[in-house]
Design an enzyme around this catalytic site. Structure first.
Site, PDB file in Angstrom:
ATOM      1  N   LEU A  35       1.309   4.742  -6.735  1.00  0.00           N
ATOM      2  CA  LEU A  35       0.875   3.640  -5.704  1.00  0.00           C
ATOM      3  C   LEU A  35       2.073   2.862  -4.741  1.00  0.00           C
ATOM      4  O   LEU A  35       3.539   2.950  -5.443  1.00  0.00           O
ATOM      5  CB  LEU A  35       0.213   2.379  -6.349  1.00  0.00           C
ATOM      6  CG  LEU A  35      -1.197   2.248  -6.554  1.00  0.00           C
ATOM      7  CD1 LEU A  35      -1.596   1.112  -7.361  1.00  0.00           C
ATOM      8  CD2 LEU A  35      -1.995   2.520  -5.336  1.00  0.00           C
ATOM      9  N   GLY A  36       2.049   2.552  -3.614  1.00  0.00           N
ATOM     10  CA  GLY A  36       2.987   2.311  -2.820  1.00  0.00           C
ATOM     11  C   GLY A  36       2.603   1.840  -1.385  1.00  0.00           C
ATOM     12  O   GLY A  36       1.773   2.614  -0.721  1.00  0.00           O
ATOM     13  N   TYR A  68      11.881  -5.528  -1.724  1.00  0.00           N
ATOM     14  CA  TYR A  68      11.209  -4.070  -1.978  1.00  0.00           C
ATOM     15  C   TYR A  68      11.764  -3.592  -3.289  1.00  0.00           C
ATOM     16  O   TYR A  68      11.139  -3.157  -4.156  1.00  0.00           O
ATOM     17  CB  TYR A  68      11.287  -3.209  -1.000  1.00  0.00           C
ATOM     18  CG  TYR A  68      10.798  -2.054  -1.240  1.00  0.00           C
ATOM     19  CD1 TYR A  68       9.389  -1.566  -1.211  1.00  0.00           C
ATOM     20  CD2 TYR A  68      11.688  -0.873  -1.422  1.00  0.00           C
ATOM     21  CE1 TYR A  68       9.104  -0.269  -1.539  1.00  0.00           C
ATOM     22  CE2 TYR A  68      11.580   0.558  -1.756  1.00  0.00           C
ATOM     23  CZ  TYR A  68       9.941   0.836  -1.971  1.00  0.00           C
ATOM     24  OH  TYR A  68       9.676   2.159  -2.228  1.00  0.00           O
ATOM     25  N   LYS A  77      10.401  -3.127  -7.355  1.00  0.00           N
ATOM     26  CA  LYS A  77      10.524  -1.854  -7.727  1.00  0.00           C
ATOM     27  C   LYS A  77      11.379  -1.770  -9.188  1.00  0.00           C
ATOM     28  O   LYS A  77      10.797  -1.359 -10.345  1.00  0.00           O
ATOM     29  CB  LYS A  77      11.094  -0.958  -7.049  1.00  0.00           C
ATOM     30  CG  LYS A  77      10.251  -0.458  -5.875  1.00  0.00           C
ATOM     31  CD  LYS A  77       9.041   0.277  -6.169  1.00  0.00           C
ATOM     32  CE  LYS A  77       8.082   0.795  -4.925  1.00  0.00           C
ATOM     33  NZ  LYS A  77       7.078   1.561  -5.246  1.00  0.00           N
ATOM     34  N   ARG A  84       4.514   5.354  10.001  1.00  0.00           N
ATOM     35  CA  ARG A  84       5.421   4.489   9.552  1.00  0.00           C
ATOM     36  C   ARG A  84       6.827   4.902  10.407  1.00  0.00           C
ATOM     37  O   ARG A  84       7.476   5.582  10.214  1.00  0.00           O
ATOM     38  CB  ARG A  84       5.855   4.565   8.106  1.00  0.00           C
ATOM     39  CG  ARG A  84       4.847   4.259   7.343  1.00  0.00           C
ATOM     40  CD  ARG A  84       5.172   4.172   5.544  1.00  0.00           C
ATOM     41  NE  ARG A  84       4.043   3.747   4.727  1.00  0.00           N
ATOM     42  CZ  ARG A  84       4.342   3.864   3.622  1.00  0.00           C
ATOM     43  NH1 ARG A  84       5.537   4.120   3.008  1.00  0.00           N
ATOM     44  NH2 ARG A  84       3.313   3.504   2.643  1.00  0.00           N
TER      45      ARG A  84
END
Length: 213
Positions: free
Chosen positions: A71-72, A123, A127, A158
Site C-alpha cells: 500500500l502507498g 512521509y 514509513k 504523479r
C-alpha cells in the site's frame, strides 16, 4: 508457499507482484485484498474486497503463509497528510497485526529509502514508524524493502515522480549517485517473490542496491 496475501494489489508494485505470484508454480493461492472488485484471469487469484477502515471485520481474509504489504499513496491523492497516514501507516499496521495474530509467519513490506520514525519529513516519518511498529509483531520473519524512486505505469499520474523518472536515470550514471537510481515496480515485485520463496534472517532490511537482481 500455499497462500500469499497481497494488500495494495492494484498499485505499481502490487499488481506486478500478484501477476508474478500467480505465474509461479510454487505458489498455490493468491489473495488480492482490494477496496473495489477486480477481475483476474488466473484461477489462483482470489479477490477479497474489504473496507480498510473496518479491517477487523475481515480478519478471516488475512490467513495464509505470507503477507505482502504494498500500500502507498501521496498526500495530494489522499487529500491531506492525515489521510495519507491512514493508508501508509494505519491500514498497513492493522493488516499486519491481524495477520500476525492469525499465524501468518512472514511479513514483507515495501517501505522507502530514508524511512525514519524521527524524520522531519511526514512521509519518511510515517514509513519509519510503520517499520518500527511491525518489528514488534509476532511474525517469525519480517522482511522490509526500502526502494528509491519507483517507476512504471501507475493508475494515476504523479507529476513529481514522472519528472524525477526523467531526470534521475542519467544523473545516477555518475558513481556517487548510482546506488540511488530509480527502480521499476516490477523489479521490486520480483525481489519480493524471491525473498518469500527463499530462506532469510528473522528480521532483515533490503536497501537500494540489494533490490536489483
Amino acid at each position: 508457499m500455499k497462500t500469499a496475501i497481497v494488500i495494495g494489489a492494484t498499485g505499481l508494485v502490487g499488481k506486478n507482484l500478484v501477476d508474478r505470484l500467480a505465474a509461479d508454480k510454487r505458489v498455490e493461492r493468491v489473495v488480492a485484498v482490494t477496496r473495489r472488485p477486480i477481475e483476474y484471469q488466473s484461477n489462483k487469484i482470489v479477490n477479497q474486497v474489504v473496507n480498510f477502515d473496518e479491517l477487523e471485520k475481515y480478519a478471516d481474509v488475512f490467513t495464509g503463509d505470507v503477507l505482502f504489504s504494498c500500500l502507498g499513496t501521496t498526500a495530494k491523492q489522499a487529500g491531506s497528510v492525515q489521510e495519507q497516514r491512514k493508508v501508509d501507516f494505519e491500514y498497513q499496521y492493522q493488516a499486519a497485526k491481524i495477520s500476525a495474530e492469525n499465524g501468518v509467519s512472514h511479513y514483507i513490506l515495501v517501505s522507502s529509502s530514508g524511512a525514519n520514525g524521527k524524520s522531519i519529513s511526514p512521509y519518511l516519518k510515517m514509513k519509519g514508524e510503520l517499520e518500527d511498529a511491525v518489528w514488534l509483531l509476532p511474525f517469525k520473519r519480517v522482511s522490509i524493502l526500502q526502494p528509491s524512486l519507483l517507476i512504471g505505469e501507475r493508475e494515476s499520474f504523479r507529476l513529481g515522480e514522472t519528472l524525477a523518472s526523467w531526470i534521475l536515470p542519467p544523473l545516477c550514471m555518475l558513481p556517487f549517485f548510482k546506488r540511488y537510481r530509480p527502480i521499476s515496480g516490477d523489479e521490486v515485485a520480483k525481489k519480493m517473490l524471491s525473498i518469500s520463496l527463499s530462506s532469510g534472517n528473522a528480521k532483515q532490511i533490503y536497501r537500494l542496491d540489494a533490490l536489483f537482481s
